[in-house]
Design an enzyme around this catalytic site. Structure first.
Site, PDB file in Angstrom:
ATOM      1  N   HIS A 209      -2.602 -14.467  25.071  1.00  0.00           N
ATOM      2  CA  HIS A 209      -1.287 -15.100  25.209  1.00  0.00           C
ATOM      3  C   HIS A 209      -0.233 -14.178  24.592  1.00  0.00           C
ATOM      4  O   HIS A 209      -0.174 -14.032  23.367  1.00  0.00           O
ATOM      5  CB  HIS A 209      -1.301 -16.460  24.515  1.00  0.00           C
TER       6      HIS A 209
ATOM      7  N   LYS B  14      -4.197 -14.934  31.166  1.00  0.00           N
ATOM      8  CA  LYS B  14      -4.448 -14.972  29.711  1.00  0.00           C
ATOM      9  C   LYS B  14      -5.933 -14.910  29.388  1.00  0.00           C
ATOM     10  O   LYS B  14      -6.311 -14.601  28.261  1.00  0.00           O
ATOM     11  CB  LYS B  14      -3.821 -16.225  29.097  1.00  0.00           C
TER      12      LYS B  14
ATOM     13  N   GLU C 273      -1.472 -29.016  32.129  1.00  0.00           N
ATOM     14  CA  GLU C 273      -1.014 -28.201  33.251  1.00  0.00           C
ATOM     15  C   GLU C 273      -1.699 -28.661  34.534  1.00  0.00           C
ATOM     16  O   GLU C 273      -1.057 -28.788  35.583  1.00  0.00           O
ATOM     17  CB  GLU C 273      -1.304 -26.713  32.996  1.00  0.00           C
TER      18      GLU C 273
ATOM     19  N   CYS D  43       7.178 -19.771  24.236  1.00  0.00           N
ATOM     20  CA  CYS D  43       6.245 -19.126  25.164  1.00  0.00           C
ATOM     21  C   CYS D  43       6.758 -19.119  26.598  1.00  0.00           C
ATOM     22  O   CYS D  43       6.080 -18.612  27.497  1.00  0.00           O
ATOM     23  CB  CYS D  43       4.894 -19.798  25.072  1.00  0.00           C
TER      24      CYS D  43
ATOM     25  N   PHE E 155       6.202 -24.100  22.940  1.00  0.00           N
ATOM     26  CA  PHE E 155       6.387 -24.980  21.784  1.00  0.00           C
ATOM     27  C   PHE E 155       7.867 -25.348  21.731  1.00  0.00           C
ATOM     28  O   PHE E 155       8.718 -24.520  21.999  1.00  0.00           O
ATOM     29  CB  PHE E 155       6.078 -24.221  20.495  1.00  0.00           C
TER      30      PHE E 155
ATOM     31  N   HIS F 153      -0.022 -21.070  33.415  1.00  0.00           N
ATOM     32  CA  HIS F 153       0.250 -20.779  32.008  1.00  0.00           C
ATOM     33  C   HIS F 153      -1.107 -20.624  31.306  1.00  0.00           C
ATOM     34  O   HIS F 153      -1.299 -19.707  30.530  1.00  0.00           O
ATOM     35  CB  HIS F 153       1.087 -21.898  31.401  1.00  0.00           C
TER      36      HIS F 153
END
Lengths: 425, 409
Positions: free
Chosen positions: A353, A348, A327, A176, A412, A316
């Site tokens: 996402h 997002k 975050e 991502c 990830f 993010h």
């Protein structure tokens, strides 16, 4: 060469001269920005394939480019080309060929179920079963088209061919964070003096049955199917996962000197890039946040700015319980009390996402934020998470003078990349 | 292409190699660089007939991946890569050095991990002749797919697992695109060190050849060699094709200053890596591309013997076009020799170019070329002292590259 073209570390400054974007909100900067400013969501029920019985049945798909039949590779390429064409036209840098390399963030390729079925059926007289039968079918006839779309190099090949980029088209994946990595690769190449221009794109078209089920099995997705537009709710107390989405973002990067020399309109500066890999867990960040904190610190240091110079954070903000908490903690660790007065919103909440594309799309939106002097909101921010005391730009856009943006991307596999983007000099 | 003002020397200070020929770099040296006769490739011609493959040599993954829980999270592709990466870190004297690992960057060339072919077969079987996507979504896939296998499939998770198992955390990037992944990864690592954007980088890739899903991905392009084994150059007359080989090839690249400061040994230096992609149409051939790339490295080829490790895959017409390029090199007034290392270890796709560079570094360190891998005119004996090795990387579909590896004076 004068210092006006170099950063505080003596490296060539990197200008952004073209931006392009495609998301579930529409094609192009104008439509996307209009939607973001009014807090509109692009998340809808999935119609691409039957979803009866699935835990998650919503996504932010891109259906308006006319890619029929859907294949992830064809849609990824189409969105990448659409976004890049918009960026190149804005930069007025190229006619038939782009004068620099391509750095493309794209999801891993694979043969998808419809094609696997087609192969299986092509060998219906075969007494073989399973993969032996698939291999016999592959051997027995021509599958040139399938081959051309199912290689890992396929999307980059298609984009490079169409846009005439130079040299080896580079396909990159940092999960991502891929879109941000593509930008970082362009920045580094310009700083090295390898090129004066680079085309950096992130694209993702992963809304297909198997990918949806895989993410669902990891319990990563929101199951708020009844109200799709309200499903992605970053930083909210009742957030329950991310919403898969599609899109592409493209940036034309140039050495500032080359951009000025040709009279280009400079839209912004990529001040710095920072990365840090995590070694804790395959899908979770180290509990003390060191890797994310490291990535933010490295970006700020690379940009040669103080944390206090950050005016806005393009978070993010995936809307998963874990990400948003980590975050916030990491931003607090680097920005300290400055975070209290620094707005941080998540695109997002509206576009979902976009996975491999998100770093590039959100960099485009960060530069539009600077350009327009408007902070896009975090929508669906009804019940703030008390553990995340953050100015999320709740529900409505807000005017603000923004000169420096921190844009975060965490993947990830522990691959974290942050960008610091600045207003034109 | 680069005109950066600062240019650091780029040294190879660690090598981790596994393939059908051996479980570490020393076993490869013993088989390939000890002055013995031509190596006999290790093959399995029956398991995936009509496709021969080079199976991985027996090795103990626990020596580099001690936790069973880590091994369970990976399939063979990732285990091979994580194992080879660990060998390279140990060889470079970086393993266990927490401070240095935290500053070591990671660059991986990757395809993707194994699909659960058993599940694929069950699904295809259940679906039968029905074109029923609803059935696929509702009844079959949710119960058949395993979450851990998803993570074992993701391209960037080889890098993710290397970070987790070996604590390499400076940064992490994964390049994709079949052979172009290997070209991009090596070039990226090389240029960053050369331009002082990084001091030390672990770079490489892996391939598990022993999987039907991988074979299918290449056979839809009719890229695989069918039938009994033949060496790379010997396949040209019959349509060509590559023979996949299980390999893991990781290298530690380091700026010479950084290596000297920590008293690290070095195998060789990388003097140049140049890459391109031609459309492989008339006028845009592999021959043309490689000739252009060579002219970026040298305006005139320097005196002295020149050994080329060819990464030719065996697919056509790329292999014949590359051979034309190599024949022109051979016709120069130099002592030259060509070795297609794919004849010994098979084709490693993403890992093939890193493998070639690793083998070149070993050849330079041990001062011997490998024996000709086939009894043809193409691979001639070579007994001169080796000062430099040119490594070619030509993708079976796309991507061309050259690397120049030289002895450190």
């Amino acid at each position: 060469m004068t210092n006006a073209y170099r950063d505080s570390k003596g490296r060539p400054l990197v200008a952004v001269t073209g931006l392009g974007v495609v998301t579930s909100l529409g094609q192009g900067k104008e439509d996307n920005w209009a939607a973001l400013k009014t807090g509109r969501s692009g998340i809808r029920p999935i119609t691409r394939f039957p979803t009866d019985g699935l835990r998650t049945t919503i996504a932010g798909t891109v259906e308006f480019l006319g890619i029929e039949p859907y294949s992830a590779s064809a849609l990824s390429a189409a969105m990448a080309i659409a976004a890049a064409t918009e960026a190149i036209e804005q930069a007025r840098i190229a006619s038939s060929t782009f004068p620099g390399p391509l750095y493309l963030a794209t999801p891993p390729a694979e043969i998808e179920w419809p094609q696997r079925r087609a192969l299986y059926d092509a060998s219906s007289t075969s007494t073989e079963t399973g993969y032996k039968r698939l291999l016999a079918a592959a051997r027995g006839s021509e599958w040139r088209e399938l081959h051309a779309i199912s290689q890992f190099a396929s999307v980059a090949e298609c984009v490079a061919r169409r846009l005439g980029t130079r040299g080896l088209p580079v396909s990159v994946s940092t999960a991502c964070a891929s879109g941000a990595t593509a930008i970082q690769l362009g920045v580094e190449a310009i700083r090295r003096g390898d090129t004066t221009a680079a085309l950096c794109i992130g694209t993702d078209s992963s809304v297909q049955i198997e990918a949806l089920i895989r993410f669902s099995l990891l319990s990563a997705l929101s199951t708020r199917n009844d109200a799709p537009a309200e499903a992605s709710r970053p930083f909210s107390k009742e957030r329950d996962g991310f919403v898969m989405a599609e899109g592409a973002g493209a940036l034309v990067l140039e050495s500032y000197q080359a951009a000025i020399a040709r009279g280009a309109n400079v839209l912004g500066i990529v001040l710095g890039c920072g990365e840090k890999a995590d070694d804790y867990h395959r899908t979770r960040s180290k509990p003390d946040g060191t890797a994310i904190i490291g990535a933010i610190r490295n970006a700020v240091a690379d940009a040669g700015v103080d944390p206090g110079d950050i005016d806005y954070v393009n978070a993010h903000g995936t809307s998963t319980p874990e990400n948003d908490k980590m975050e916030y903690m990491s931003l607090r660790a680097v920005l300290g009390d400055h975070l209290t007065t620094t707005p941080a919103s998540s695109n997002k909440s509206m576009i979902g996402h976009t996975l491999s594309a998100s770093g590039a799309i959100e960099a485009v939106f960060s530069l539009l934020t600077i350009q327009n002097g408007v902070l896009p909101p975090t929508i669906n921010y009804v019940t703030p998470d008390p553990e995340i005391p953050i100015d999320a730009v709740a529900n409505s856009a807000r005017p603000a003078e923004v000169r420096t943006v921190l844009s975060n991307s965490f993947g990830f596999g522990g691959q974290n990349v942050c960008l610091v983007l600045g207003a034109p000099l | 292409m680069s005109n950066a003002t600062r240019r650091n020397d780029v040294w190879i200070t660690g090598i981790g190699l596994v393939s059908s020929l051996g479980a570490n770099a020393d076993e490869h040296v013993a088989r390939l660089f000890s002055g013995g006769p031509a190596v006999r490739p290790a093959l399995d011609e029956s398991r995936y007939a009509p496709y021969p493959i080079h199976p991985l040599a027996p090795l103990d993954f626990s020596s580099q991946i001690p936790k069973k829980s880590d091994q369970r999270q990976m399939e063979l592709w990732q285990r091979i890569g994580v194992h080879a990466a660990g060998l390279a870190l140990s060889d470079a004297g970086i393993a266990g050095n927490a401070d240095l690992l935290d500053r070591t960057h990671l660059v991986v060339a990757a395809g993707s991990g194994e699909r659960d072919t058993k599940v694929d077969c069950e699904v295809l079987d259940k679906l039968g002749p029905r074109d029923d996507a609803a059935l696929l979504a509702k009844e079959v896939l949710p119960s058949a797919l395993r979450p851990t296998l998803f993570l074992a499939q993701l391209s960037n998770m080889l890098a993710g697992n290397i970070s987790i198992v070996h604590n390499v955390t400076g940064s992490s990037r994964t390049f994709m695109g079949e052979e172009m992944a290997g070209l991009a990864a090596m070039e990226n690592a090389f240029r960053r060190i050369q331009a002082a954007q990084a001091d030390v980088i672990l770079v490489g890739g892996a391939l598990n050849a022993e999987r039907e899903d991988l074979l299918l991905g290449y056979e839809i392009g009719h890229n695989l060699w069918r039938g009994p084994f033949r060496q790379v150059w010997e396949r040209r007359g019959d349509g060509g094709g590559f023979i996949p080989g299980s390999v893991g090839a990781f290298i530690v690249l380091e700026s010479s200053a950084h290596a000297r400061a920590r008293c690290a040994k070095a195998y060789a230096k990388i003097s140049a890596i140049e890459t391109d992609r031609t459309s492989r149409e008339p006028g845009e051939t592999v021959l043309h591309a490689l000739t252009q790339l060579l002219s970026r490295i040298w305006s005139d080829i320097p005196d002295g013997p020149l050994l080329t490790f060819s990464g030719a895959s065996g697919t056509e017409p790329a292999t014949s076009e590359e051979l034309l390029f190599l024949s022109r090199l051979a016709s120069l007034d130099h002592e030259t020799a060509i070795r297609a290392f794919g004849s010994a270890v098979g084709h490693g796709v993403e890992a093939h170019f890193p493998m070639g560079i690793a083998l070149a570094a070993l050849a330079l360190k041990h001062g011997t070329a490998l024996a000709p891998t086939e009894p043809s005119e193409i691979e001639r004996p070579f007994s001169a002292a080796i000062e430099r090795v040119l490594v070619t990387g030509v993708g079976h579909w796309r991507g061309e590259g050259l690397a120049l590896i030289e002895a450190i004076q």
